[in-house]
Design an enzyme around this catalytic site. Structure first.
Site, PDB file in Angstrom:
ATOM      1  N   LYS A 277       0.843  -1.194   0.000  1.00 53.86           N
ATOM      2  CA  LYS A 277       0.000   0.000   0.000  1.00 53.86           C
ATOM      3  C   LYS A 277       0.877   1.242   0.000  1.00 53.86           C
ATOM      4  O   LYS A 277       1.868   1.313   0.714  1.00 53.86           O
ATOM      5  CB  LYS A 277      -0.914   0.009   1.232  1.00 53.86           C
ATOM      6  CG  LYS A 277      -2.133  -0.862   1.104  1.00 53.86           C
ATOM      7  CD  LYS A 277      -3.099  -0.627   2.257  1.00 53.86           C
ATOM      8  CE  LYS A 277      -4.399  -1.367   2.053  1.00 53.86           C
ATOM      9  NZ  LYS A 277      -5.373  -1.115   3.139  1.00 53.86           N
ATOM     10  N   GLU A 364     -19.096  -8.965   9.534  1.00 50.28           N
ATOM     11  CA  GLU A 364     -20.176  -8.323  10.279  1.00 50.28           C
ATOM     12  C   GLU A 364     -21.136  -9.326  10.906  1.00 50.28           C
ATOM     13  O   GLU A 364     -21.629  -9.126  12.022  1.00 50.28           O
ATOM     14  CB  GLU A 364     -20.948  -7.370   9.358  1.00 50.28           C
ATOM     15  CG  GLU A 364     -20.151  -6.179   8.868  1.00 50.28           C
ATOM     16  CD  GLU A 364     -19.348  -6.453   7.608  1.00 50.28           C
ATOM     17  OE1 GLU A 364     -18.735  -5.511   7.074  1.00 50.28           O
ATOM     18  OE2 GLU A 364     -19.353  -7.626   7.143  1.00 50.28           O
ATOM     19  N   ARG A 392     -25.417  -6.168   6.508  1.00 51.14           N
ATOM     20  CA  ARG A 392     -24.882  -7.497   6.222  1.00 51.14           C
ATOM     21  C   ARG A 392     -25.108  -8.467   7.375  1.00 51.14           C
ATOM     22  O   ARG A 392     -24.852  -9.664   7.242  1.00 51.14           O
ATOM     23  CB  ARG A 392     -23.390  -7.392   5.905  1.00 51.14           C
ATOM     24  CG  ARG A 392     -23.077  -6.342   4.851  1.00 51.14           C
ATOM     25  CD  ARG A 392     -21.622  -6.310   4.477  1.00 51.14           C
ATOM     26  NE  ARG A 392     -21.283  -7.435   3.616  1.00 51.14           N
ATOM     27  CZ  ARG A 392     -20.132  -7.526   2.948  1.00 51.14           C
ATOM     28  NH1 ARG A 392     -19.241  -6.572   3.056  1.00 51.14           N
ATOM     29  NH2 ARG A 392     -19.879  -8.562   2.192  1.00 51.14           N
TER      30      ARG A 392
END
Length: 629
Positions: A277, A364, A392
């Site tokens: 990243k 979740e 979700r």
């Protein structure tokens, strides 16, 4: 820096005309252009800097858009947008009427699947692969998924269902590094495993050995154990995928060579690519979390790792401070987040109470049921979750929490419109899908102090609770440091007027108050969607002729609908105007501008009420109060 190569590319077809020797210079131009444009507009930065080479290689090797690329989450697709004809539109990124920050099918043929929530790519790409097979079409389906997204159960459900589909999964792993010796060896191994020669030999060997089952089983086990010793792919192999990698995701020669080989390999296969990243921009490499999502900044100066505190704290900060204060008074408090420590304001808590802090990853469903298990044993779990991600875990909320009446508290961030992230992240629906759940208490603070008070109130209740609050700051009221609670289900009359009663839920109370002054209307801060203050509503019926509800959530099934139901139960047939978010997906843009466009600012609320109830007279008299009737 000039962008001669980049400016010559108007579609991936132009990219595929370049010589291999041009790809590294192109990557340098693309990375610089990306940094320059995102610095002007804001957006996701470190994740996009990390996928420059991978994006170039994919479009260079595969015949897009005929070959389908599905980008998981999609916050790493800015290079993809730039290479697929949207370079000049990058100045409009995440702005009203401009480019979306995520893949969007209506925006480009190259966006094969709309994404912004995590861990959906393999399921979608598998569907595309099976569709191609059913239609007799020869095209590739590729899912690009990050290592973080691999924590979701949906990923493994999809992989388990892949069968013999012609599917390529690219695992973009940006959380590990490869040392030079291991990297060189793995490059060699992957090139070997991906080569047509190796795969033809492997296939031919299986055909021969299939006539002698004992030898076939021996060969299979031998291959599995040998590969297991030198690669981390045994798990994927067990799920039916041929595993290749890991390879350096910033080495274009290796990427292109490997993808070209894998293009001719059939069946489900997984290529493990390691990227970094923030690659190519030193501040983002050093602090990829800080540079994950940025506002406008000067690339030569970078962002400050310790920004000056905002004049007004955000609701997220208020929640984080409250959580730490509440934890000091109650050792039963446990905090849970599905991979959103920074976004949900849990950094301080994770440092002060590491044994009571649980980041469960992008899971979740697990987060909510895990909280239910904690509650079963007498603990007090607080699940910090974005409104759009709570969607979700709906079954878990009903089946595992509410049905058993467990005291799980939901701290729902990003309620209402979120702005630049757009429809995929907007918290429009939580009131509608929560209030129909039996036993659920739902609270909508109007400002900073009330947010803290309602968080304390929810925590003390022995039932499922939800406190929803928006992204960003409120009106600037000092939240204080106490843990005072508010009476459950009791609203607050903020202005006494005549004829019209405006019932406001959440932070839209303040523009409703301004409109109410001009109309000499009663304005009520409702605070609770469930339970509603039925007694107050019954009193208002006796002194008012019309009702208006105002909320920053879906009108359909929202808080206004709850008021309508209550009025019907009370036998009231007075006219009601419901103001809130319409029955449509609302695109990205500045939240202030979006609310104004939707008529949910002071002027919009005033105009809507005057249009519906033209007999109302404007007033210059201001009568304020803070008492409950």
């Amino acid at each position: 820096m000039t962008f001669a190569l980049l400016e010559s590319i108007h579609s991936p077809a132009d990219l595929r005309l370049l010589a291999r020797s041009d790809l590294d210079p192109l990557a340098k131009e693309l990375r610089e252009y990306l940094l320059t444009t995102v610095a002007k507009t804001g957006g996701h930065l470190s994740s996009n800097l990390g996928t420059v080479e991978l994006t170039i290689a994919l479009h260079y090797v595969f015949n897009t858009p005929e070959d389908r690329i599905v980008w998981d989450v999609g916050h790493q697709t800015y290079p993809h947008k730039i290479l697929t004809g949207r370079r000049e539109a990058m100045s409009t990124l995440r702005q009203l009427g401009g480019l979306s920050g995520f893949p969007k099918r209506s925006e480009s043929l190259y966006d094969a699947f709309g994404t912004a929530h995590s861990s959906t790519s393999i399921s979608a790409a598998l569907g595309m692969a099976i569709a191609a097979q059913a239609k007799g079409e020869q095209r590739s389906a590729i899912a690009v998924i990050g290592d973080g997204a691999m924590t979701a159960g949906m990923v493994f459900e999809a992989m388990n269902n892949a069968g013999d589909a012609n599917l390529l999964v690219i695992l973009n792993d940006n959380d590990m590094s490869i040392s030079e010796p291991v990297g060189a060896f793995n490059h060699y191994l992957t090139r070997l495993l991906a080569s047509p020669f190796y795969n033809s030999v492997r296939k031919g060997g299986r055909e021969v050995l299939s006539r002698v089952p004992a030898f076939l089983e021996f060969a299979r086990r031998a291959e599995e154990h040998v590969k297991g010793m030198v690669t981390p792919g045994t798990l994927f192999e067990e799920l039916g995928f041929n595993y290749f990698g890991p390879i350096n995701g910033h080495d274009l020669d290796t990427l292109v060579h490997t993808l070209q080989n894998l293009k001719s390999v059939n069946g489900p296969r997984l290529l493990h690519v390691v990227t970094r990243k923030g690659q190519g921009y030193e501040p983002a490499e050093a602090n990829p979390i800080l540079y994950h999502g940025v506002s406008k900044f000067n690339p030569t100066q970078g962002l400050s790792a310790a920004p000056v505190a905002a004049i007004k704290p955000t609701f997220t900060q208020i929640f984080g401070d409250w959580l730490c204060d509440q934890a000091q008074t109650d050792e039963r408090l446990m905090a849970i987040t599905p991979a959103m420590r920074e976004g949900s304001g849990l950094v301080r808590f994770s440092q002060e109470h590491p044994k009571r802090y649980f980041d469960v990853g992008i899971a979740e469903q697990h987060a909510v049921t895990f909280a239910a298990g904690l509650a079963c044993e007498g603990l007090k779990p607080v699940v910090a979750i974005y409104s759009t991600f709570l969607q979700r875990a709906y079954d878990q909320l009903i089946h595992d929490v509410a049905l058993q009446g467990l005291p799980v508290m939901l701290a729902i961030d990003r309620a209402g419109l979120v702005g630049a992230d757009g429809a995929t992240h907007a918290g429009n629906y939580d009131i509608a899908f929560l209030r129909c759940i039996p036993g659920m208490a739902i609270m909508t603070p109007s400002d900073e102090r009330e947010c803290r008070q309602l968080l304390s109130t929810a925590f003390q209740l022995n039932q499922p609770t939800a406190v929803r609050y928006p992204r960003g700051s409120g009106v600037g009221i000092d939240a204080g440091k106490n843990l005072d609670t508010l009476p459950v289900g009791q609203a607050q009359v903020r202005r006494e007027g005549k004829q019209c009663a405006i019932l406001a839920f959440g932070t839209l109370l303040y523009p409703a108050l301004e409109a109410g002054k001009r109309l000499n209307a009663t304005v009520v801060n409702m605070r609770f969607v469930k339970p509603l203050d039925i007694n107050l509503i019954n009193q208002l019926i006796k002194s008012h002729e019309m009702f208006v509800t105002v909320e920053d959530s879906s009108v359909m099934g929202g808080a206004g609908s709850a008021v309508l139901e209550a009025l019907q139960q009370l036998g009231c047939t007075y006219p009601v105007l419901q103001l809130g978010l319409p029955d449509q997906f609302i695109d990205h843009g500045d939240p202030v501008g979006l609310y104004k466009q939707l008529g949910l600012d002071e002027e919009g609320i005033f105009a809507a009420i005057k249009s519906r109830f033209p007999s109302l007279q404007e007033s210059n008299t201001i009568i304020e109060c803070e008492s409950s009737l």
